[in-house]
Design a protein around this motif. Sequence first.
Motif, mmCIF file in Angstrom:
data_model
loop_
_atom_site.group_PDB
_atom_site.id
_atom_site.type_symbol
_atom_site.label_atom_id
_atom_site.label_comp_id
_atom_site.label_asym_id
_atom_site.label_seq_id
_atom_site.Cartn_x
_atom_site.Cartn_y
_atom_site.Cartn_z
ATOM 1 N N MET A 8 0.843 -1.189 0.000
ATOM 2 C CA MET A 8 0.000 0.000 0.000
ATOM 3 C C MET A 8 0.881 1.243 0.000
ATOM 4 S SD MET A 8 -2.900 1.101 2.738
ATOM 5 C CE MET A 8 -3.732 -0.461 2.497
ATOM 6 N N ASP A 9 0.679 2.092 -0.970
ATOM 7 C CA ASP A 9 1.485 3.307 -1.110
ATOM 8 C C ASP A 9 0.898 4.410 -0.233
ATOM 9 O OD1 ASP A 9 3.145 5.310 -1.862
ATOM 10 O OD2 ASP A 9 2.565 5.340 -3.972
ATOM 11 N N LEU A 10 1.656 4.821 0.793
ATOM 12 C CA LEU A 10 1.200 5.860 1.702
ATOM 13 C C LEU A 10 1.839 7.217 1.422
ATOM 14 C CD1 LEU A 10 1.240 3.879 5.086
ATOM 15 C CD2 LEU A 10 -0.717 4.312 3.581
ATOM 16 N N ARG A 11 2.681 7.293 0.388
ATOM 17 C CA ARG A 11 3.369 8.555 0.096
ATOM 18 C C ARG A 11 2.373 9.678 -0.162
ATOM 19 N NH1 ARG A 11 7.084 6.607 -4.739
ATOM 20 N NH2 ARG A 11 5.152 5.415 -5.058
ATOM 21 N N GLY A 12 2.583 10.790 0.571
ATOM 22 C CA GLY A 12 1.738 11.958 0.384
ATOM 23 C C GLY A 12 0.368 11.863 1.014
ATOM 24 N N LYS A 13 0.038 10.712 1.620
ATOM 25 C CA LYS A 13 -1.273 10.531 2.246
ATOM 26 C C LYS A 13 -1.281 11.151 3.646
ATOM 27 C CE LYS A 13 -3.418 7.622 -0.716
ATOM 28 N NZ LYS A 13 -2.384 7.336 -1.687
ATOM 29 N N ARG A 14 -2.456 11.571 4.067
ATOM 30 C CA ARG A 14 -2.649 12.026 5.447
ATOM 31 C C ARG A 14 -3.066 10.804 6.271
ATOM 32 N NH1 ARG A 14 -5.289 16.024 2.414
ATOM 33 N NH2 ARG A 14 -7.314 15.094 2.946
ATOM 34 N N VAL A 15 -2.178 10.350 7.138
ATOM 35 C CA VAL A 15 -2.388 9.104 7.889
ATOM 36 C C VAL A 15 -2.572 9.422 9.364
ATOM 37 C CG1 VAL A 15 -1.385 6.903 8.582
ATOM 38 C CG2 VAL A 15 -1.098 7.717 6.238
ATOM 39 N N LEU A 16 -3.692 8.952 9.916
ATOM 40 C CA LEU A 16 -3.972 9.109 11.339
ATOM 41 C C LEU A 16 -3.867 7.742 12.006
ATOM 42 C CD1 LEU A 16 -4.982 10.990 13.655
ATOM 43 C CD2 LEU A 16 -7.300 10.218 13.084
ATOM 44 N N VAL A 17 -2.981 7.631 12.977
ATOM 45 C CA VAL A 17 -2.844 6.398 13.755
ATOM 46 C C VAL A 17 -3.717 6.548 15.000
ATOM 47 C CG1 VAL A 17 -1.269 4.881 15.015
ATOM 48 C CG2 VAL A 17 -0.529 5.985 12.888
ATOM 49 N N MET A 18 -4.731 5.689 15.121
ATOM 50 C CA MET A 18 -5.676 5.772 16.239
ATOM 51 C C MET A 18 -5.295 4.724 17.271
ATOM 52 S SD MET A 18 -9.811 5.371 16.225
ATOM 53 C CE MET A 18 -10.796 5.897 17.640
ATOM 54 N N GLY A 19 -4.617 5.166 18.314
ATOM 55 C CA GLY A 19 -4.181 4.255 19.374
ATOM 56 C C GLY A 19 -2.685 4.039 19.325
ATOM 57 N N LEU A 20 -1.926 4.865 20.047
ATOM 58 C CA LEU A 20 -0.469 4.700 20.082
ATOM 59 C C LEU A 20 -0.093 3.509 20.940
ATOM 60 C CD1 LEU A 20 2.392 5.665 19.471
ATOM 61 C CD2 LEU A 20 2.194 7.271 21.384
ATOM 62 N N GLY A 21 -0.676 3.429 22.135
ATOM 63 C CA GLY A 21 -0.447 2.287 23.014
ATOM 64 C C GLY A 21 0.965 2.199 23.540
ATOM 65 N N LEU A 22 1.222 1.099 24.244
ATOM 66 C CA LEU A 22 2.515 0.889 24.900
ATOM 67 C C LEU A 22 3.182 -0.412 24.483
ATOM 68 C CD1 LEU A 22 1.296 1.940 28.452
ATOM 69 C CD2 LEU A 22 2.939 3.224 27.059
ATOM 70 N N GLN A 23 2.543 -1.204 23.599
ATOM 71 C CA GLN A 23 3.042 -2.541 23.296
ATOM 72 C C GLN A 23 3.667 -2.682 21.919
ATOM 73 O OE1 GLN A 23 3.252 -4.769 25.676
ATOM 74 N NE2 GLN A 23 2.247 -3.344 27.062
ATOM 75 N N GLY A 24 3.713 -1.618 21.103
ATOM 76 C CA GLY A 24 4.446 -1.706 19.844
ATOM 77 C C GLY A 24 3.630 -1.486 18.592
ATOM 78 N N SER A 25 2.355 -1.882 18.566
ATOM 79 C CA SER A 25 1.568 -1.824 17.338
ATOM 80 C C SER A 25 1.411 -0.393 16.824
ATOM 81 C CB SER A 25 0.181 -2.446 17.586
ATOM 82 O OG SER A 25 -0.661 -2.263 16.471
ATOM 83 N N GLY A 26 0.958 0.525 17.687
ATOM 84 C CA GLY A 26 0.775 1.907 17.267
ATOM 85 C C GLY A 26 2.077 2.581 16.891
ATOM 86 N N MET A 27 3.124 2.293 17.646
ATOM 87 C CA MET A 27 4.435 2.867 17.340
ATOM 88 C C MET A 27 4.912 2.422 15.964
ATOM 89 S SD MET A 27 6.569 2.687 20.926
ATOM 90 C CE MET A 27 6.018 1.046 21.419
ATOM 91 N N ALA A 28 4.752 1.129 15.681
ATOM 92 C CA ALA A 28 5.210 0.599 14.394
ATOM 93 C C ALA A 28 4.437 1.223 13.244
ATOM 94 C CB ALA A 28 5.051 -0.916 14.379
#
Length: 458
Positions: free
Chosen positions: A1-21
């Motif tokens: 999936m090409d995310l270049r130039g897209k506005r990406v919102l990560v919902m849920g940063l968390g503490l276990q790695g998924s949101g960070m990644a």
Amino acid sequence: MDLRGKRVLVMGLGLQGSGMAAARYAAQQGASVRVTDMKLPDVLAPSVQALSGLPIEFVLGQHREEDFIWADVVIRNPGVPRSSPYLLLAQEHGARIEMEIALFFLACPGKIIGITGTRGKTTTSTLIYEILRAHGGSPVVLGGNVAGVETLSLLPQITEETLVVLELSSWQLEGLAPHAISPAVAVMTNVYPDHLNTYRDIEEYAEAKANIFRFQSSQGLAIFNYDNPWTRRFGEEAPGQVWFTSIERDGSFARTSLTGGDLRVDPFRFTDTPLKGRHNLENILLATTTARLLGIPDESIAQTVRRFEGVAHRLHEFRVRDGVHFINDSTSTTPVAGRVGIEAFAGKNIVLLAGGNTKHLPLERWPEAIVRYCRDVVLLAGSGTDELVPALQEEAQRQEVSNPVRGVFSDFKEALNVTVALTRPGDILLFSPGFTSFGMFLNEFDRGDQFVAYVQAL
């Protein structure tokens, strides 16, 4: 999936790695990235620090409608329900809703071995990984629903020759359905009632799990626990090559042998293991059968199983003090898990520390096991404990014994002080909550870490 130039919102940063990644991956792909999480900044400080230096905007302690209207793509954390009004708002404004694990599947060139189930998926995943790693040959990585692992961040080290072992939760598997993808190798440990505070019923929950094999081709490989009614049924439905494992039948067998009139069970299973409980024998049999089907020699498998001591927070004996065996089973978040943890030590003198908040699951045979096998019981306050206390009183009356409950505590250290004081040499002090950690702890891992830290400081 090409995310270049897209506005990406990560919902849920968390503490276990998924949101960070997800945030790191989107930023490295050239997207404009925001992260939003309801947790306060001081709680999420370690995750924010891990992303320092990247062009990421953080909106913490709140969700703002404007961010969801702004987004082209929303990457939701597995813990965010699909019915979230914020996600619906984003969809109304044209955003795509994705999950980290789907981005990983779409970009991963390696052979994926996916493991799911209500109980046992972490132990089974880790053992498969350890067997493959010990054998050598192909490189192997472990990710998915593994605490502290940023699965997307594994991509640079994965080639077509890499074996990718992924523990997959029901929520993560939901993220695969829109893309109609399943792992090349699928393993299902069992299905029991769970997360009924999120799913309408067990049928909806089980169907989410079934995404692990639904989209396999006829060349796919799936391994199911025959002794669990749900996974047995799914094994009958899977489109690829299917094997079953069964403690009751003392081995494993191909689905084709069920209809051939001559059921040939391969008795390659282990009792020579440090792990406790029948459920762990089921996990081992699933892992070893999978390894054999992947071409790993029996002796290499056996050597790994004999030295495999399990995973932290899962019936893990981490200390013996004054003759008392301390067992950390903090990932026990359901009544079924609580019962299984107790039954693993049946016949021993058990002092149980349990309790927490409910997921609206049936208690089933857990109260019976507590009263039958536990000499003393200390409970942590919570909505689940409110359900358990009267059930234990009723069960004690039914068994015509005294109620083993010694108190309900809202302070964790006070509960630990009382629990330890109740122990005698030779006892098992079992911390197996049977409920969620919400309210008193950040998560079940924080709960287990606090328990271990207390005991190690004695």
